[in-house]
Write a protein that holds these residues in place. Structure first.
Motif, PDB file in Angstrom:
ATOM      1  N   LEU A 317      36.551  36.599  39.858  1.00  9.56           N
ATOM      2  CA  LEU A 317      37.790  36.103  38.906  1.00  9.56           C
ATOM      3  C   LEU A 317      37.386  34.797  38.969  1.00  9.56           C
ATOM      4  O   LEU A 317      37.605  34.022  37.487  1.00  9.56           O
ATOM      5  CB  LEU A 317      38.884  36.281  39.507  1.00  9.56           C
ATOM      6  N   ASP A 318      37.169  33.874  39.767  1.00  6.36           N
ATOM      7  CA  ASP A 318      37.154  32.453  39.642  1.00  6.36           C
ATOM      8  C   ASP A 318      35.934  31.939  38.951  1.00  6.36           C
ATOM      9  O   ASP A 318      35.887  30.960  38.366  1.00  6.36           O
ATOM     10  CB  ASP A 318      36.946  31.914  41.073  1.00  6.36           C
ATOM     11  N   THR A 319      34.774  32.879  38.880  1.00  6.93           N
ATOM     12  CA  THR A 319      33.641  32.554  38.079  1.00  6.93           C
ATOM     13  C   THR A 319      33.566  33.138  36.658  1.00  6.93           C
ATOM     14  O   THR A 319      32.560  33.098  36.058  1.00  6.93           O
ATOM     15  CB  THR A 319      32.307  32.979  38.838  1.00  6.93           C
ATOM     16  N   GLY A 320      34.669  33.775  36.428  1.00  2.00           N
ATOM     17  CA  GLY A 320      34.883  34.394  35.029  1.00  2.00           C
ATOM     18  C   GLY A 320      34.041  35.678  34.691  1.00  2.00           C
ATOM     19  O   GLY A 320      34.046  36.078  33.855  1.00  2.00           O
ATOM     20  N   ALA A 321      33.834  36.488  35.907  1.00  2.58           N
ATOM     21  CA  ALA A 321      33.078  37.698  35.976  1.00  2.58           C
ATOM     22  C   ALA A 321      34.582  38.688  35.908  1.00  2.58           C
ATOM     23  O   ALA A 321      34.585  39.378  36.867  1.00  2.58           O
ATOM     24  CB  ALA A 321      32.426  37.993  36.951  1.00  2.58           C
ATOM     25  N   TYR A 322      35.410  38.637  34.847  1.00  2.00           N
ATOM     26  CA  TYR A 322      36.616  39.442  34.801  1.00  2.00           C
ATOM     27  C   TYR A 322      36.341  40.945  34.961  1.00  2.00           C
ATOM     28  O   TYR A 322      37.138  41.757  35.568  1.00  2.00           O
ATOM     29  CB  TYR A 322      37.434  39.032  33.538  1.00  2.00           C
ATOM     30  N   THR A 348      45.720  38.409  36.443  1.00  2.00           N
ATOM     31  CA  THR A 348      44.932  37.615  35.563  1.00  2.00           C
ATOM     32  C   THR A 348      43.573  38.082  35.265  1.00  2.00           C
ATOM     33  O   THR A 348      43.273  38.145  34.099  1.00  2.00           O
ATOM     34  CB  THR A 348      44.500  36.448  36.492  1.00  2.00           C
ATOM     35  N   ALA A 349      43.124  38.971  35.986  1.00  2.00           N
ATOM     36  CA  ALA A 349      41.904  39.707  35.712  1.00  2.00           C
ATOM     37  C   ALA A 349      42.192  40.689  34.316  1.00  2.00           C
ATOM     38  O   ALA A 349      41.386  40.923  33.373  1.00  2.00           O
ATOM     39  CB  ALA A 349      41.405  40.825  36.709  1.00  2.00           C
ATOM     40  N   HIS A 352      42.529  38.909  31.106  1.00  2.00           N
ATOM     41  CA  HIS A 352      41.355  38.779  30.440  1.00  2.00           C
ATOM     42  C   HIS A 352      40.401  39.552  29.830  1.00  2.00           C
ATOM     43  O   HIS A 352      39.405  39.405  29.036  1.00  2.00           O
ATOM     44  CB  HIS A 352      40.453  37.769  31.588  1.00  2.00           C
TER      45      HIS A 352
END
Length: 393
Positions: A317-322, A348-349, A352
């Protein structure tokens, strides 16, 4: 330390009620009442004068007339406890707890008796209850209870909770070989009933690590570092010694040093999951991309470990791999349904990846759990025994 005593005079200060306030003795006759009051007075006088056998007999006679006399059961229990008659003491404290369930100090004393009687599950339950209810503000009693709590949690494999209990003693300035031995086993995740013989290599390692962990708990980080440096220089291949040092460095906010020690532990034990999880925690929100590798390895090594999926989901999640984060977090939520922070991460996920309805529902769940004081603070990650006892590896 396991047999530290509570003085009889201390026990009276703990009492919750007087003889006169506990209702009439059995029979409710004037004669019976006077007899009970006379026996209660005689028992107190014998106890205060140090005639302990006489006091025990007289308390017993008074309690036969008035079995609802809480103070009498308390005094009888402490007299038995001080004489190492733990079975008799436990029976007395059980009566106190039955008559006054909110008496935290009685739960603590009952737990101490159960510890001595070899009843660890019951002892841990009663001591944990005493911490919830509160105990008398007496340093000796507090130290005894917290030490036994730490020992019981260590033997149960609840190492994070044991660390918290023992750290409170270190913060209050306690230093002893017994404390170091227990804290060393906690830091090295050993569930043995007693520390290794200090004359052996293992015993020396446990003592050094325990002293280092205690110093770290007391925020004396440089002194702790000296202890760990010594033991690692002598026994660099001892199981989990690098891991224990890494945990100390995390407490000291030396993340780079901690990661180095966790990596050293992985080099010693290539299939060890625990140091990988700790690296993932240490790197989260610091360098999540670097931590991602270790979370992935942990899940590959232990696919049935929900905590690994949770940490992997957070890092993704923090690296944008939702898209990849969603199934990992869903596995964690299924395993830990009361952890509101997982719902928050999932919200959040979901948002996105365009799952707006699921995101709204996850946010609602987070708010509900937070209101019930079951949710954790956003952005914090801890490896705790409550979340997964299998993280002991």
């Amino acid at each position: 330390m396991a047999a530290m005593l509570i003085a009889p005079s201390f026990a009276i200060e703990c009492s919750t009620a007087s003889a006169q306030s506990q209702g009439p003795p059995a029979g409710d006759s004037a004669t019976g009442s006077k007899t009970f009051e006379a026996l209660a007075k005689s028992a107190d006088e014998a106890r205060d004068a140090g005639r302990l056998d006489e006091a025990v007999q007289t308390y017993s006679r008074a309690l036969a007339l008035n079995p609802k006399w809480v103070e009498g059961w308390w005094s009888l229990g402490t007299l038995h406890y001080d004489a190492d008659r733990y079975a008799e003491a436990a029976l007395a404290f059980e009566r106190v707890v039955a008559l006054d369930p909110k008496q935290g100090t009685a739960h603590a004393m009952l737990g101490l008796c159960e510890f001595e009687l070899g009843q660890p599950e019951r002892a841990l339950k009663d001591i944990e209850t005493s911490k919830t209810l509160g105990v008398l503000e007496d340093k000796q009693l507090r130290d005894v209870v917290m030490y036994h709590d730490g020992v019981l949690l260590q033997r149960a494999g609840q190492f994070e909770a044991a660390k918290a209990a023992l750290t409170s003693l270190c913060l209050n300035g306690m230093r002893s070989s017994e404390l170091a031995g227990t804290f060393g086993m906690v830091a090295l995740r050993m569930r043995d009933a007693a520390p290794p013989d200090p004359a052996t290599e293992a015993g020396q390692v446990v003592q050094h690590v325990g002293r280092g962990a205690c110093l770290s708990g007391a925020k004396e980080y440089e002194a702790a570092k000296t202890e760990f440096d010594q033991v690692i220089a002598r026994t660099p291949h001892f199981p989990l010694v690098h891991y224990a040092y890494g945990c100390e460095l995390v407490d000291a906010r030396d993340i780079a040093g901690a990661v180095k020690e966790f990596e050293a532990e992985i080099a010693e034990q290539p299939k060890s999951v625990l140091p990988r999880l700790h690296i993932a925690v240490a790197e989260y929100k610091v360098d999540s991309a670097a931590g991602l590798k270790y979370a992935e390895e942990a899940v590959q090594l232990e696919p049935n470990l929900p905590l690994g999926h949770y940490l992997l989901g957070l890092l993704l999640l923090d690296t944008g791999a939702y898209e990849r984060a969603v199934p990992e977090l869903e596995i964690a939520r299924k395993a830990f349904p009361q952890e509101g922070r997982i719902d928050l991460a999932l919200a959040t996920a979901y948002a996105h990846v365009g799952r707006t309805q699921d995101a709204a529902q996850a946010r609602t769940e987070f708010a509900r759990k937070k209101q019930a004081e079951q949710a954790s603070a956003e952005g914090t990650v801890e490896i705790t025994d409550a979340m997964d006892a299998r993280s002991n590896r």
